[in-house]
Design an enzyme around this catalytic site. Structure first.
Site, PDB file in Angstrom:
ATOM      1  N   LYS A  49     -11.783   0.318  -1.627  1.00 22.03           N
ATOM      2  CA  LYS A  49     -11.189   1.072  -1.992  1.00 22.03           C
ATOM      3  C   LYS A  49     -11.218   0.802  -4.385  1.00 22.03           C
ATOM      4  O   LYS A  49     -12.300   1.819  -4.385  1.00 22.03           O
ATOM      5  CB  LYS A  49      -9.648   0.302  -2.539  1.00 22.03           C
ATOM      6  CG  LYS A  49      -9.260   0.814  -0.642  1.00 22.03           C
ATOM      7  CD  LYS A  49      -7.910  -0.140  -0.252  1.00 22.03           C
ATOM      8  CE  LYS A  49      -7.762   0.816   1.296  1.00 22.03           C
ATOM      9  NZ  LYS A  49      -6.538  -0.654   1.493  1.00 22.03           N
TER      10      LYS A  49
ATOM     11  N   SER B  49       0.982  -1.310   0.590  1.00 20.75           N
ATOM     12  CA  SER B  49      -0.351   0.093  -0.415  1.00 20.75           C
ATOM     13  C   SER B  49       0.708   1.039   0.274  1.00 20.75           C
ATOM     14  O   SER B  49       0.291   2.235  -0.694  1.00 20.75           O
ATOM     15  CB  SER B  49      -0.988   0.039   1.386  1.00 20.75           C
ATOM     16  OG  SER B  49      -0.344   0.100   2.722  1.00 20.75           O
TER      17      SER B  49
ATOM     18  N   HIS C  20      -5.599  -3.714  -2.843  1.00 21.39           N
ATOM     19  CA  HIS C  20      -4.984  -2.776  -3.391  1.00 21.39           C
ATOM     20  C   HIS C  20      -4.423  -3.314  -5.261  1.00 21.39           C
ATOM     21  O   HIS C  20      -4.422  -2.642  -6.014  1.00 21.39           O
ATOM     22  CB  HIS C  20      -3.748  -2.182  -3.520  1.00 21.39           C
ATOM     23  CG  HIS C  20      -3.694  -1.392  -2.040  1.00 21.39           C
ATOM     24  ND1 HIS C  20      -4.686   0.134  -2.368  1.00 21.39           N
ATOM     25  CD2 HIS C  20      -3.719  -1.490  -1.114  1.00 21.39           C
ATOM     26  CE1 HIS C  20      -4.477   0.643  -0.830  1.00 21.39           C
ATOM     27  NE2 HIS C  20      -3.628  -0.103  -0.186  1.00 21.39           N
TER      28      HIS C  20
HETATM   29  C1  PLP Z   1      -6.825  -0.911   3.406  1.00 18.00           C
HETATM   30  C2  PLP Z   1      -6.379  -1.790   4.241  1.00 18.00           C
HETATM   31  C3  PLP Z   1      -6.903  -3.078   4.627  1.00 18.00           C
HETATM   32  C4  PLP Z   1      -7.661  -2.711   5.166  1.00 18.00           C
HETATM   33  O1  PLP Z   1      -8.910  -2.512   4.531  1.00 18.00           O
HETATM   34  P1  PLP Z   1      -9.956  -1.680   5.300  1.00 18.00           P
HETATM   35  O2  PLP Z   1     -11.538  -2.272   4.766  1.00 18.00           O
HETATM   36  O3  PLP Z   1      -9.810  -0.472   4.893  1.00 18.00           O
HETATM   37  O4  PLP Z   1     -10.639  -1.930   7.164  1.00 18.00           O
HETATM   38  C5  PLP Z   1      -6.199  -4.199   5.028  1.00 18.00           C
HETATM   39  N1  PLP Z   1      -4.800  -4.411   3.851  1.00 18.00           N
HETATM   40  C6  PLP Z   1      -4.245  -3.459   3.220  1.00 18.00           C
HETATM   41  C7  PLP Z   1      -3.467  -3.716   2.201  1.00 18.00           C
HETATM   42  C8  PLP Z   1      -5.095  -2.670   3.213  1.00 18.00           C
HETATM   43  O5  PLP Z   1      -4.212  -1.461   2.315  1.00 18.00           O
END
Ligand code: PLP
Length: 384
Positions: free
Chosen positions: A236, A176, A204
């Site tokens: 996302k 990320s 992602h």
């Molecule tokens: C954003 C993210 C999460 C968490 O997801 P949410 O639905 O925002 O709680 C988990 N792992 C990674 C790699 C992320 O980027």
């Protein structure tokens, strides 16, 4: 509570203080934030679906049909036909026998970790894994073994050294804060060789990579199975909210019985599930979103190279610029903001000390002209 104040002041002196901005318009590149209009490069809304009219309409219709809240946990009376249909569509999308919805990706990772490796087991994690995977390791009580970022030799060595017992390898699909990708095929091969499970966190990658946006696993020609589990998030690229875990029938049933972050929490609103179903349809149907995104990234990388900016090894919509010193990154982010461009500075402890960066992220809702505006502003900030 005097100690809290002292610690906060120290944090401020170290340039590590975090605060929130106030947005007054939906998640789109052109946004009104903190009272002014700006061009934003800091969302994870990679496909530009968060404010898409069809997704918003599905949320509205969903609320009319199902009400605002689900009113109970999935295991009580909160699991509706909308949640169920979404689970089936997600399983089909990623090619898994089954999928299970969680309220957030954070909770999904905690849930898998808490339910799977027993205390005597070993958890192998990439050093740069997302905080939720690392926190999950603590909850699981299994021994955490961290391997060097993307380093399959290091992982192999650590697996070979570990005593017999349960093993689970966990990795982000796309990292990320760096935008680089896990070597999924090598991870899967090592997992097989060492009788380990593999959990891939594709927060992602889902929606962005692979055919129809089926994600990092699909890009490597793999699907979830008895040994490979996929965690995908819905907040996302899919633009809504929530997450899911996909894998074997036995995995999903185990999570329903034992994942505490699944059992002891209210089901997300059914209307959100309806909105996600609409987003998933757009994600599958509209390849142009991914193609456009790739062309934005290519234009940005070419332009940034001309400006001699230090890009990181990334072909995904996450394009960090390595700055190094925390204060320098903060100053650059502020200078860009003064020019009406929103790019966050990512500082320790989110990234290692001395590796502060500007995290630029692109969305299919950006235009080529937006990229040019960003490059122009970066150029003038760098010259100063
Ligand atoms: C954003 C993210 C999460 C968490 O997801 P949410 O639905 O925002 O709680 C988990 N792992 C990674 C790699 C992320 O980027």
């Amino acid at each position: 509570m005097k100690d809290l104040r002292t610690a906060l002041e120290q944090r401020r002196r170290d340039g590590l203080y975090r605060s929130r901005r106030l947005a007054e318009s939906p998640q789109r590149p052109e946004r009104r934030i903190d009272g002014r209009d700006c061009l934003s490069f800091c969302s994870n809304d990679y496909l530009g679906l968060a404010a898409h009219p069809q997704v918003v309409a599905a949320l509205q219709t969903g609320a009319q049909r199902w009400g605002a809240g689900s009113g109970a946990a999935h295991l009580l009376a909160g699991h509706t036909a909308a949640h169920h249909a979404l689970e089936e569509e997600l399983a089909d999308f990623v090619g898994a026998p089954r999928a299970l919805l969680f309220s957030t990706g954070y909770m999904a990772n905690l849930g898998v970790m808490a339910a799977l490796p027993r205390r005597a087991g070993r958890l192998f994690q990439d050093r740069l894994n997302h905080a939720s995977l690392l926190d999950g390791a603590r909850i699981s009580g299994a021994r955490l073994v961290r391997y060097a970022h993307l380093d399959m030799q290091d992982l192999q060595r650590r697996l070979a050294m570990a005593p017999a017992g349960e093993r689970l390898i966990a990795s982000d699909g796309v990292f990320s804060m760096d935008g680089d990708c896990a070597p999924v095929e090598a991870l899967a091969a090592l997992a097989t060789e060492h009788a380990a499970g593999l959990l891939l966190d594709d927060a992602h990658g889902l929606g962005v990579l692979g055919p129809q946006g089926r994600g990092t696993l699909a890009q490597a020609g793999l699907t979830p199975d008895a040994d490979i589990m996929l965690m995908g998030t819905l907040g996302k690229a899919l633009g809504t909210f929530g997450a899911f875990v996909a894998g074997s029938e036995a995995l999903i049933e185990t999570l329903i019985q034992q994942a505490r972050s699944y059992v002891y929490t209210t089901a997300p609103p059914a209307a959100v599930a309806e909105a996600t179903r609409a987003a998933l349809q757009l994600c599958r149907d509209e390849n142009w979103r991914r193609e456009h995104l790739q062309s934005l990234v290519a234009r940005f990388r070419a332009g940034a190279a001309e400006l001699d900016l230090v890009l990181m090894e990334s072909s995904t919509p996450i394009q960090p610029l390595l700055i190094g010193e925390t204060r320098a990154a903060t100053r650059m982010s502020e200078a860009l903001e003064a020019a009406g461009i929103l790019v966050p500075a990512i500082r320790p402890p989110t990234v290692p000390e001395g590796e502060a960066r500007l995290r630029i992220s692109f969305s299919a809702a950006h235009t080529q002209a937006d990229v040019d505006r960003l490059l122009e502003a970066l150029g003038s900030v760098m010259r100063r």
